[in-house]
Design a protein around this motif. Structure first.
Motif, PDB file in Angstrom:
ATOM      1  N   HIS A 103      23.740 -18.999  15.292  1.00 43.66           N
ATOM      2  CA  HIS A 103      23.994 -20.214  15.549  1.00 43.66           C
ATOM      3  C   HIS A 103      23.094 -20.987  16.748  1.00 43.66           C
ATOM      4  CE1 HIS A 103      27.859 -20.660  12.969  1.00 43.66           C
ATOM      5  NE2 HIS A 103      27.358 -19.336  12.799  1.00 43.66           N
ATOM      6  N   TYR A 104      22.993 -22.076  16.371  1.00 41.88           N
ATOM      7  CA  TYR A 104      22.020 -22.813  17.665  1.00 41.88           C
ATOM      8  C   TYR A 104      22.876 -22.972  18.849  1.00 41.88           C
ATOM      9  CZ  TYR A 104      18.950 -25.978  19.827  1.00 41.88           C
ATOM     10  OH  TYR A 104      17.966 -26.782  20.288  1.00 41.88           O
ATOM     11  N   GLN A 128      23.181 -24.443  12.735  1.00 39.19           N
ATOM     12  CA  GLN A 128      22.075 -23.380  12.842  1.00 39.19           C
ATOM     13  C   GLN A 128      20.926 -24.154  13.120  1.00 39.19           C
ATOM     14  OE1 GLN A 128      24.154 -22.649   9.900  1.00 39.19           O
ATOM     15  NE2 GLN A 128      24.876 -21.014  11.506  1.00 39.19           N
ATOM     16  N   PRO A 129      19.687 -23.656  13.564  1.00 38.43           N
ATOM     17  CA  PRO A 129      18.342 -24.382  13.690  1.00 38.43           C
ATOM     18  C   PRO A 129      18.081 -25.340  12.537  1.00 38.43           C
ATOM     19  CG  PRO A 129      18.303 -22.553  14.575  1.00 38.43           C
ATOM     20  CD  PRO A 129      19.628 -22.222  13.735  1.00 38.43           C
ATOM     21  N   ALA A 130      17.249 -26.439  12.811  1.00 46.97           N
ATOM     22  CA  ALA A 130      16.934 -27.080  11.605  1.00 46.97           C
ATOM     23  C   ALA A 130      15.795 -26.323  10.742  1.00 46.97           C
ATOM     24  CB  ALA A 130      16.482 -28.525  12.237  1.00 46.97           C
ATOM     25  N   THR A 131      16.269 -26.622   9.593  1.00 44.48           N
ATOM     26  CA  THR A 131      15.026 -26.082   8.688  1.00 44.48           C
ATOM     27  C   THR A 131      13.722 -26.595   8.730  1.00 44.48           C
ATOM     28  OG1 THR A 131      16.729 -25.959   6.876  1.00 44.48           O
ATOM     29  CG2 THR A 131      14.531 -25.718   6.132  1.00 44.48           C
ATOM     30  N   GLU A 132      13.531 -27.970   8.883  1.00 45.71           N
ATOM     31  CA  GLU A 132      12.348 -28.808   9.528  1.00 45.71           C
ATOM     32  C   GLU A 132      11.618 -28.210  10.456  1.00 45.71           C
ATOM     33  OE1 GLU A 132      15.379 -31.083   7.139  1.00 45.71           O
ATOM     34  OE2 GLU A 132      15.413 -30.045   8.970  1.00 45.71           O
ATOM     35  N   MET A 133      12.329 -27.748  11.498  1.00 37.11           N
ATOM     36  CA  MET A 133      11.713 -27.172  12.739  1.00 37.11           C
ATOM     37  C   MET A 133      11.085 -25.834  12.463  1.00 37.11           C
ATOM     38  SD  MET A 133      13.833 -25.614  16.113  1.00 37.11           S
ATOM     39  CE  MET A 133      14.468 -27.308  16.625  1.00 37.11           C
ATOM     40  N   LEU A 134      11.770 -25.170  11.736  1.00 38.12           N
ATOM     41  CA  LEU A 134      11.174 -23.696  11.454  1.00 38.12           C
ATOM     42  C   LEU A 134       9.981 -24.036  10.550  1.00 38.12           C
ATOM     43  CD1 LEU A 134      12.051 -20.766  12.597  1.00 38.12           C
ATOM     44  CD2 LEU A 134      13.584 -22.520  12.991  1.00 38.12           C
ATOM     45  N   THR A 154      19.766 -28.345   7.226  1.00 40.82           N
ATOM     46  CA  THR A 154      19.059 -29.554   7.279  1.00 40.82           C
ATOM     47  C   THR A 154      19.397 -30.397   8.330  1.00 40.82           C
ATOM     48  OG1 THR A 154      18.869 -31.679   5.887  1.00 40.82           O
ATOM     49  CG2 THR A 154      21.041 -30.591   5.906  1.00 40.82           C
ATOM     50  N   VAL A 155      18.270 -30.891   8.895  1.00 38.61           N
ATOM     51  CA  VAL A 155      18.562 -31.334  10.410  1.00 38.61           C
ATOM     52  C   VAL A 155      19.660 -32.573  10.555  1.00 38.61           C
ATOM     53  CG1 VAL A 155      16.801 -33.312   9.984  1.00 38.61           C
ATOM     54  CG2 VAL A 155      17.064 -32.531  12.372  1.00 38.61           C
ATOM     55  N   PRO A 156      20.037 -33.350   9.557  1.00 35.67           N
ATOM     56  CA  PRO A 156      21.466 -33.887   9.978  1.00 35.67           C
ATOM     57  C   PRO A 156      22.495 -33.055  10.289  1.00 35.67           C
ATOM     58  CG  PRO A 156      20.273 -34.931   8.164  1.00 35.67           C
ATOM     59  CD  PRO A 156      19.618 -33.569   8.345  1.00 35.67           C
ATOM     60  N   LEU A 157      22.611 -32.053   9.835  1.00 37.33           N
ATOM     61  CA  LEU A 157      23.775 -30.918  10.008  1.00 37.33           C
ATOM     62  C   LEU A 157      23.472 -29.655  10.898  1.00 37.33           C
ATOM     63  CD1 LEU A 157      24.808 -30.993   6.174  1.00 37.33           C
ATOM     64  CD2 LEU A 157      25.440 -32.429   7.814  1.00 37.33           C
ATOM     65  N   ALA A 158      22.317 -29.701  11.339  1.00 38.27           N
ATOM     66  CA  ALA A 158      21.936 -28.709  12.501  1.00 38.27           C
ATOM     67  C   ALA A 158      22.449 -28.812  13.775  1.00 38.27           C
ATOM     68  CB  ALA A 158      20.258 -28.523  12.069  1.00 38.27           C
ATOM     69  N   PHE A 159      21.955 -27.833  14.550  1.00 37.34           N
ATOM     70  CA  PHE A 159      22.052 -27.659  15.859  1.00 37.34           C
ATOM     71  C   PHE A 159      23.583 -27.682  16.392  1.00 37.34           C
ATOM     72  CE2 PHE A 159      18.236 -30.509  15.462  1.00 37.34           C
ATOM     73  CZ  PHE A 159      17.268 -29.667  15.652  1.00 37.34           C
ATOM     74  N   GLY A 161      25.311 -32.596  15.754  1.00 38.20           N
ATOM     75  CA  GLY A 161      25.145 -31.671  16.553  1.00 38.20           C
ATOM     76  C   GLY A 161      24.377 -31.422  17.984  1.00 38.20           C
ATOM     77  N   VAL A 162      24.882 -31.272  19.001  1.00 39.55           N
ATOM     78  CA  VAL A 162      24.525 -31.175  20.262  1.00 39.55           C
ATOM     79  C   VAL A 162      25.038 -30.030  21.036  1.00 39.55           C
ATOM     80  CG1 VAL A 162      24.174 -33.689  20.333  1.00 39.55           C
ATOM     81  CG2 VAL A 162      26.189 -32.802  21.376  1.00 39.55           C
ATOM     82  N   THR A 163      24.172 -29.756  22.069  1.00 39.05           N
ATOM     83  CA  THR A 163      24.246 -28.548  22.848  1.00 39.05           C
ATOM     84  C   THR A 163      24.930 -29.052  24.183  1.00 39.05           C
ATOM     85  OG1 THR A 163      22.695 -27.035  21.995  1.00 39.05           O
ATOM     86  CG2 THR A 163      23.415 -26.729  23.976  1.00 39.05           C
TER      87      THR A 163
END
Length: 547
Positions: A126-127, A160-166, A151-156, A203-205
């Motif tokens: 998990h992020y 989980q980390p964003a697919t597009e980032m990896l 997928t980035v709208p549902l990431a962080f 999702g934010v930290t």
């Protein structure tokens, strides 16, 4: 699907027969890959599910739960993974639910697992605090085969980390995924609209999430704790609960904070803080864990806590499911004609109270359809220009009342007045207490619940009007019996002793026993079975011995 071993999708262990039936049903319903874990990494609790998955020809992925504690070492994780291989795993997953796996330890862990195990290796992080992308890169370099992303709208955040980032980070390297970024962004645009239309936050930290490296509480668990505290009108006490969780965890042998142990440990911490007395109220599930009913704890338990909760009782050492004798046939007989399918029987076996309530509402709904249709036919014609209250509208109102936090609604339309009342709720005009007794009998008067007040120590309310009031120590659902088919713990006229169980309050997803702190005779049961109750709401009136 993610499967909790012998817990399946519930918070307790089920018999081998029910595990077999559930897994076969899930496989027949279309599940192809089963990721199976045990919250304690006790692989005895995975064996039955693994055997059934293999029998159905589906993919069995054994999951190793990762956490940090004095007893969770590199050797521990390799040993658990090897036991999963021995159970027939088709692949292995390292499940880092709290985002505690650091990049360099991940490198060591993945290398050690790859040296010992010749199976595809997957990493699930998990992020939360933000370590996951770095952890993934070191794990990829160490030889991990698959990493979980979103997928980035549902990431962080807690996701989980964003697919597009990896995908971008690995482009042009030996680890290039060869996934098309334009296609991924097209998918992301779709989910971005869904997220915005649903009003879901990105999702934010946060600082609280970042403190996971201190309190080790998973992000999903934090979200759940916030929800629980809001329900109890005590969200301002989150920090106290986060500080209490590591204490509880160390006292009960450092279980990984993953479902169901995350819920059990977290709820105990919430109760310790809100009640004001540590270990004063102990949910059934925590008692079961201390008894060994969830499996072998990773580390030693606090002798003081064990003595306080279990007395002289010794925990079991055998596989917990070996002591469970429940059968599908017994559940089928209990639920009877309310079950319309084998899936209904399974649902009842997993969640008896919730399933029975649902089936009864479904059954009553069918009866109401007939009744309402007949009533509509008998109604006089509506006056010109007025349509009356249509049958469909009444059905909608019934559904709305059942789903809402209201007990009763009255609608007036075209000269008709219709009152719709939630099932199990008495009319507002009726008293919720027994009729007065002979002259001179003290009246039972409900104590007013303080509005939005935090829980305070003290348990039951003080003696007033002769009778002793036992009030709800938390917001929850009142159950008079341990299961729908069991007799109530207590009834009017029954004598109880200090320490006797009076009822169960289902709160924060767990069953919490309410015990009597006095000895006397039950003179009134002041809550309906399976009904919601508020903090401070009177539950029982007890005539004290000697009064």
């Amino acid at each position: 699907m993610l499967l909790r071993g012998q817990n399946l999708v519930g918070y307790r262990h089920y018999s081998d027969e029910i595990v077999h039936a559930f897994v076969r049903h899930a496989a027949d319903s279309g599940v192809d890959i089963f990721r199976v874990f045990d919250a304690l990494n006790d692989t005895r609790n995975i064996r039955t599910a693994a055997e059934t998955i293999k029998e159905t020809g589906k993919h069995f992925q054994g999951a190793v739960v990762y956490t940090i504690s004095p007893v969770h070492t590199l050797d521990h994780y390799v040993k658990v993974a090897q036991e999963l291989v021995d159970l027939g795993a088709d692949s292995i997953c390292v499940k880092d639910m709290a985002a505690l796996l650091s990049p360099y330890f991940a490198e060591r862990l993945i290398k050690s697992l790859k040296e010992e195990i010749d199976l595809p290796l997957q990493l699930h992080c998990h992020y939360i605090g933000g370590l996951a992308p770095m952890t993934y890169l070191k794990a990829i370099e160490a030889g991990v085969d698959i990493v979980d992303t979103a997928t980035v709208p549902l990431a962080f955040g807690a996701s989980q980390p964003a697919t597009e980032m990896l995908v971008t980070a690995l482009k042009g390297t030996p680890y290039d995924t060869e996934l098309d970024l334009d296609s991924l962004f097209e998918i992301a645009e779709y989910w971005e609209k869904i997220r915005e239309e649903g009003g879901f936050e990105r999702g934010v930290t946060s600082l609280t999430h970042m403190k996971v490296y201190s309190h080790q509480v998973p992000g999903g668990m934090i979200s759940n704790l916030i929800s629980q505290l809001k329900e109890q009108k005590a969200e301002q006490r989150l920090q106290e609960v986060l500080e209490e969780i590591p204490k509880v965890r160390s006292e009960v042998g450092y279980p990984p904070l993953v479902t169901p142990l995350s819920q059990i440990v977290g709820t105990q911490a919430v109760l310790n803080i809100l009640i004001g007395k540590r270990w004063q109220v102990v949910p059934d599930e925590m008692k079961a864990y201390l008894r060994g009913r969830y499996g072998k704890p990773p580390g030693p338990m606090s002798a003081d806590i064990m003595r306080r909760v279990l007395g002289d009782e010794n925990p079991i050492t055998v596989r917990p499911a070996d002591l469970i004798e429940e059968t599908l046939e017994s559940f089928r007989e209990e639920i009877g004609p309310l079950a319309r399918s084998e899936e209904d029987v399974l649902s009842y076996a997993l969640f008896p109270s919730a399933a029975r309530n649902f089936f009864e509402r479904r059954h009553r709904g069918a009866e109401e359809d007939v009744f309402l249709t007949g009533e509509a036919e008998e109604q006089p014609a509506a006056p010109a220009g007025g349509g009356g209250v249509a049958t469909d509208r009444v059905r909608e109102l019934i559904a709305a009342v059942e789903a809402a936090d209201i007990d009763e609604v009255t609608v007036e339309d075209a000269g008709l007045r219709i009152t719709i009342r939630k099932r199990g709720v008495r009319p507002l005009a009726e008293s919720t207490f027994p009729p007065p007794g002979p002259p001179g009998t003290p009246a039972v008067v409900p104590a007013a619940a303080p509005a939005a007040a935090p829980l305070v120590p003290g348990g039951p309310a003080p003696v007033t009007d002769t009778y002793y009031k036992v009030v709800a120590p938390m917001v929850g659902t009142f159950y008079a019996a341990p299961s729908p088919s069991s007799p109530p713990y207590v009834s009017e006229g029954q004598h109880v002793n200090e320490g006797d169980v009076l009822c169960i309050l289902e709160a924060m997803k767990l069953m919490n026993e309410v015990v009597s702190e006095v000895s006397g005779t039950i003179r009134a049961v002041m809550a309906e079975d399976a009904s919601p109750v508020e903090y401070g709401q009177p539950l029982f009136a007890i005539e004290l011995d000697g009064t």
